[in-house]
Design a protein around this motif. Sequence first.
Motif, PDB file in Angstrom:
ATOM      1  N   PHE A   1     -20.023  78.512 -12.378  1.00 51.51           N
ATOM      2  CA  PHE A   1     -20.569  79.283 -11.250  1.00 51.51           C
ATOM      3  C   PHE A   1     -19.823  78.969  -9.965  1.00 51.51           C
ATOM      4  O   PHE A   1     -19.502  77.799  -9.694  1.00 51.51           O
ATOM      5  CB  PHE A   1     -22.056  78.966 -11.033  1.00 51.51           C
ATOM      6  N   TYR A   2     -19.589  80.013  -9.159  1.00 50.71           N
ATOM      7  CA  TYR A   2     -19.048  79.809  -7.814  1.00 50.71           C
ATOM      8  C   TYR A   2     -20.192  79.444  -6.879  1.00 50.71           C
ATOM      9  O   TYR A   2     -21.356  79.816  -7.134  1.00 50.71           O
ATOM     10  CB  TYR A   2     -18.356  81.087  -7.332  1.00 50.71           C
ATOM     11  N   ASP A   3     -19.852  78.748  -5.784  1.00 51.60           N
ATOM     12  CA  ASP A   3     -20.888  78.340  -4.819  1.00 51.60           C
ATOM     13  C   ASP A   3     -21.713  79.539  -4.341  1.00 51.60           C
ATOM     14  O   ASP A   3     -22.931  79.461  -4.214  1.00 51.60           O
ATOM     15  CB  ASP A   3     -20.254  77.609  -3.624  1.00 51.60           C
TER      16      ASP A   3
ATOM     17  N   TYR B   1     -13.940  77.946 -18.615  1.00 52.14           N
ATOM     18  CA  TYR B   1     -14.139  79.401 -18.723  1.00 52.14           C
ATOM     19  C   TYR B   1     -15.570  79.747 -18.308  1.00 52.14           C
ATOM     20  O   TYR B   1     -16.470  78.898 -18.326  1.00 52.14           O
ATOM     21  CB  TYR B   1     -13.852  79.892 -20.143  1.00 52.14           C
ATOM     22  N   TYR B   2     -15.776  80.984 -17.909  1.00 50.34           N
ATOM     23  CA  TYR B   2     -17.129  81.391 -17.491  1.00 50.34           C
ATOM     24  C   TYR B   2     -17.280  82.902 -17.665  1.00 50.34           C
ATOM     25  O   TYR B   2     -16.293  83.635 -17.696  1.00 50.34           O
ATOM     26  CB  TYR B   2     -17.379  80.986 -16.027  1.00 50.34           C
ATOM     27  N   PRO B   3     -18.542  83.360 -17.756  1.00 48.42           N
ATOM     28  CA  PRO B   3     -18.753  84.810 -17.846  1.00 48.42           C
ATOM     29  C   PRO B   3     -18.728  85.418 -16.451  1.00 48.42           C
ATOM     30  O   PRO B   3     -19.250  84.834 -15.509  1.00 48.42           O
ATOM     31  CB  PRO B   3     -20.149  84.931 -18.453  1.00 48.42           C
TER      32      PRO B   3
ATOM     33  N   PHE C   1     -16.309  86.994 -20.808  1.00 50.88           N
ATOM     34  CA  PHE C   1     -15.701  85.727 -20.363  1.00 50.88           C
ATOM     35  C   PHE C   1     -14.324  85.881 -19.720  1.00 50.88           C
ATOM     36  O   PHE C   1     -13.520  86.719 -20.117  1.00 50.88           O
ATOM     37  CB  PHE C   1     -15.610  84.743 -21.531  1.00 50.88           C
ATOM     38  N   ARG C   2     -14.096  85.010 -18.712  1.00 50.49           N
ATOM     39  CA  ARG C   2     -12.772  84.835 -18.125  1.00 50.49           C
ATOM     40  C   ARG C   2     -12.272  83.468 -18.543  1.00 50.49           C
ATOM     41  O   ARG C   2     -13.012  82.478 -18.500  1.00 50.49           O
ATOM     42  CB  ARG C   2     -12.868  84.839 -16.578  1.00 50.49           C
ATOM     43  N   PRO C   3     -11.002  83.355 -18.935  1.00 48.98           N
ATOM     44  CA  PRO C   3     -10.474  82.040 -19.279  1.00 48.98           C
ATOM     45  C   PRO C   3     -10.447  81.131 -18.045  1.00 48.98           C
ATOM     46  O   PRO C   3     -10.377  81.618 -16.916  1.00 48.98           O
ATOM     47  CB  PRO C   3      -9.054  82.339 -19.772  1.00 48.98           C
ATOM     48  N   ALA C   4     -10.510  79.812 -18.291  1.00 48.51           N
ATOM     49  CA  ALA C   4     -10.558  78.826 -17.196  1.00 48.51           C
ATOM     50  C   ALA C   4      -9.376  79.003 -16.249  1.00 48.51           C
ATOM     51  O   ALA C   4      -8.234  79.123 -16.705  1.00 48.51           O
ATOM     52  CB  ALA C   4     -10.548  77.430 -17.786  1.00 48.51           C
ATOM     53  N   HIS C   5      -9.660  78.984 -14.954  1.00 44.29           N
ATOM     54  CA  HIS C   5      -8.596  79.225 -13.973  1.00 44.29           C
ATOM     55  C   HIS C   5      -8.960  78.685 -12.602  1.00 44.29           C
ATOM     56  O   HIS C   5     -10.133  78.419 -12.320  1.00 44.29           O
ATOM     57  CB  HIS C   5      -8.310  80.739 -13.846  1.00 44.29           C
ATOM     58  N   ILE C   6      -7.952  78.555 -11.754  1.00 44.87           N
ATOM     59  CA  ILE C   6      -8.145  78.250 -10.324  1.00 44.87           C
ATOM     60  C   ILE C   6      -7.451  79.375  -9.554  1.00 44.87           C
ATOM     61  O   ILE C   6      -6.333  79.771  -9.898  1.00 44.87           O
ATOM     62  CB  ILE C   6      -7.517  76.889  -9.939  1.00 44.87           C
ATOM     63  N   HIS C   7      -8.134  79.881  -8.524  1.00 44.26           N
ATOM     64  CA  HIS C   7      -7.578  80.967  -7.703  1.00 44.26           C
ATOM     65  C   HIS C   7      -6.748  80.414  -6.540  1.00 44.26           C
ATOM     66  O   HIS C   7      -7.124  79.397  -5.942  1.00 44.26           O
ATOM     67  CB  HIS C   7      -8.702  81.775  -7.043  1.00 44.26           C
ATOM     68  N   PHE C   8      -5.690  81.143  -6.204  1.00 47.62           N
ATOM     69  CA  PHE C   8      -4.874  80.816  -5.026  1.00 47.62           C
ATOM     70  C   PHE C   8      -4.495  82.110  -4.295  1.00 47.62           C
ATOM     71  O   PHE C   8      -4.142  83.103  -4.937  1.00 47.62           O
ATOM     72  CB  PHE C   8      -3.542  80.177  -5.422  1.00 47.62           C
TER      73      PHE C   8
END
Length: 299
Positions: A169-171, A204-206, A225-232
């Motif tokens: 989950f995002y904040d 990963y998360y939905p 689902f989205r595969p595990a990632h970090i956004h930039f």
Amino acid sequence: MTDHAQVPASDAKDGYFTEENSADVVIARMAASKDERLRSVMSVLIWHLHAAVKEIEPTEAEWMAAIQFLTQTGQICSDWRQEYILLSDILGVSMLVDAINNRKPTGATETTVLGPFHVSNAPRYENGANICLDGKGEPLLVAGRVSDTAGKPVAGALLDVWQANDEGFYDVQQKGVQPEMNLRGIFKTDADGRYWFRSVKPKYYPIPDDGPVGKLLTAMGRHPFRPAHIHFIVGADGYQPITTHIFTPDCPYLHSDAVFGVKADLIVEFVEKDDAAQATELGFSNPFHTVECNFVLAS
Ligand code: BEZ
Ligand code: FE
């Protein structure tokens, strides 16, 4: 772009609407518009929409269901939930628009979807800061360099970073549960183009699937689902900014991302480190993870 605005209203002998001439008649009605781009865009949309309706031949109940779907999509939108972006994402349109707008010279880092969870006022941090504000998750050191396509370091580049927590989950999805601005921050590269920060290994998360878009995904036989990632988002004066992610290589959803955001070059190696001394130095538990992540900007 095909200019359907120029197509004559064939069959419209008396100007009235028929099944055959439907698109022509509607397009011709825009002749007085002074906004050429709008006329051109709406002509293409009307042309293809009418063609789709003619091919599908929906019942009136089906068409009403489509309208109700769009109504519900709008009704669930709020300051922190954008269901239309989600719809664009799961239909592959966000990635198509991204591809069209980011045809870069080779060597620049690939771009991918922005997603709905970016915030514009993330905190600015010094390099080395820990963006995980609640201490939950497996510790991760992220470090790398920003350079131009000739390999020259880009000093003073800004990296706007955000990711989900270890529960996916995002904040902004868990107000009052996660600290505000958890797992997001803005960093600046040093004179050698380097940046580094501490975080947690992404999982990963939905995508939010409790609304109309989630129901549509299920009905289409797809998972959320989205595969595990970090956004930039990485940018610097004189360079084209890039919106991108890094992905972990071991994620089961790499080949079926719900929003089609994965590109091979964005999959990077996450190393598990068993080094008690370095862990103490970083304020981490041992073992911990590291990832080197370099970005190339096109001028
Ligand atoms: C994301 O990665 O944050 C995201 C992207 C598209 C849809 C939902 C979430
Ligand atoms: Fe994300």
